[in-house]
Design an enzyme around this catalytic site. Structure first.
Site, PDB file in Angstrom:
ATOM      1  N   SER A 143     -38.203  24.403  -1.508  1.00  0.00           N
ATOM      2  CA  SER A 143     -38.367  25.534  -0.597  1.00  0.00           C
ATOM      3  C   SER A 143     -37.027  26.203  -0.355  1.00  0.00           C
ATOM      4  O   SER A 143     -35.966  25.580  -0.488  1.00  0.00           O
ATOM      5  CB  SER A 143     -38.928  25.035   0.743  1.00  0.00           C
ATOM      6  OG  SER A 143     -38.884  26.032   1.736  1.00  0.00           O
TER       7      SER A 143
ATOM      8  N   TYR B 293     -36.518  19.196   7.762  1.00  0.00           N
ATOM      9  CA  TYR B 293     -37.294  19.725   6.637  1.00  0.00           C
ATOM     10  C   TYR B 293     -36.362  20.228   5.548  1.00  0.00           C
ATOM     11  O   TYR B 293     -36.560  19.956   4.355  1.00  0.00           O
ATOM     12  CB  TYR B 293     -38.201  20.853   7.129  1.00  0.00           C
ATOM     13  CG  TYR B 293     -39.054  21.484   6.044  1.00  0.00           C
ATOM     14  CD1 TYR B 293     -39.992  20.730   5.345  1.00  0.00           C
ATOM     15  CD2 TYR B 293     -38.922  22.840   5.727  1.00  0.00           C
ATOM     16  CE1 TYR B 293     -40.787  21.311   4.364  1.00  0.00           C
ATOM     17  CE2 TYR B 293     -39.709  23.426   4.750  1.00  0.00           C
ATOM     18  CZ  TYR B 293     -40.633  22.661   4.071  1.00  0.00           C
ATOM     19  OH  TYR B 293     -41.414  23.231   3.087  1.00  0.00           O
TER      20      TYR B 293
END
Length: 309
Positions: free
Chosen positions: A155, A181
């Protein structure tokens, strides 16, 4: 730089339109929802034998049944896999039989409240990195059988920060769900950098990608207010368009099937092309620390020691 002729609006089915995966076997983690479903659809449409690896077997079976009808491919199966459980990961790898040509490490969790696995590991790092590291290394003999491709769905969140080796699990610093994350997504990219060195002689390649901004159940741990605030803070409202799941799966299929990636590892793709280095101030490109060979080697060592492989 690898450029494919595809772009933002390309769909997964566009990518496989002239691809023949007959006789190839694939595993898609998290293949029962979001871009995972579209990844399975495209692979099955191209003729691959596909296993949907998911925690919810009932949901996975519904997807498998639907896609079997939609694609006409009867070689879509399901198997249980909980990436946050090392016992589940080991069982999946142990039960796999025969060669594996494509491993799509697609599943993940995002921005969870501070949660720890029974081992005491922070959930996002445990799931997004340790789970996929254990799965991939556990399937090594099957991957090496004919030279496989491993695809790590990362990501742009990796731009939020590097892997903090001194405190992977937030035992000494305040927990930040986005930072946590981000480091797990950085780990997804570093994994491919070191794998490229270690596994080149086995003809196993590994590359990572950013699928794009897509509305899926990956955001299930966020309230609508939290999600909108995150978008506002990142500037994504003006700098980033939202993709459909079909478009979001396209880069995965490029990395999994394009002949341009033959023999290459450690690269990072977005919008179906190799990403440029991030220049700061934008939410695109790849951070230099995410492709640092020393960090990649350290991550591999820490992962092996943590998992006692």
């Amino acid at each position: 730089m690898i450029t494919t002729g595809y772009g933002f609006e390309t769909t997964a089915l566009d990518v496989v339109r002239d691809v023949d995966l007959s006789g190839r076997r694939a595993v898609v983690t998290g293949g029962a929802s979001g871009i995972g479903v579209e990844t399975v659809r495209a692979l099955a449409t191209a003729g691959a034998e596909v296993t949907i690896a998911a925690r919810d077997i009932d949901a996975a079976q519904r997807v498998a049944t639907s896609l079997t009808i939609a694609t006409g491919n009867k070689k879509i199966s399901v198997a249980r896999l909980d990436l946050a459980s090392q016992a589940s990961v080991k069982a999946f790898a142990r039960n796999w039989d025969g060669p594996l040509h494509l491993l799509i490490n697609n599943a993940g969790v995002m921005a969870t409240p501070l949660t720890r696995t029974p081992e005491g590991w922070e959930l996002q790092f445990a799931t997004n990195h340790f789970g996929h590291f254990a799965l991939t290394t556990g399937l090594f003999n099957s991957l090496r059988a004919e030279g496989a491709r491993v695809v790590n769905v990362s990501s742009s969140a990796h731009l939020m920060g590097d892997v903090v080796f001194d405190d992977l699990h937030y035992e000494h610093r305040d927990y930040d769900r986005w930072q946590a994350y981000g480091q797990s997504k950085t780990a997804n990219i570093l994994f491919g950098v070191e794998a490229g060195k270690r596994w080149a002689s086995e003809r196993i390649t590994m590359n990572a990608l950013m699928p794009g901004s897509i509305a899926t159940n990956l955001q299930r741990h966020l309230t609508q207010e939290e999600l909108q605030e995150r978008i506002r803070q990142s500037g994504a409202a003006t700098k980033r368009r939202v993709k459909t799941p079909e478009q979001g799966a396209a880069t995965t299929l490029v990395v999994a099937t394009s002949p341009l990636l033959e023999g290459l590892s450690g690269k990072y793709f977005e919008d179906c092309n190799e990403a440029l280095p991030n220049t700061g101030g934008v939410i695109s490109g790849v951070a230099p620390y995410a492709q640092d060979p020393e960090s990649a080697a350290q991550l591999w060592k820490v992962s092996e020691e943590t998992l006692a492989l």
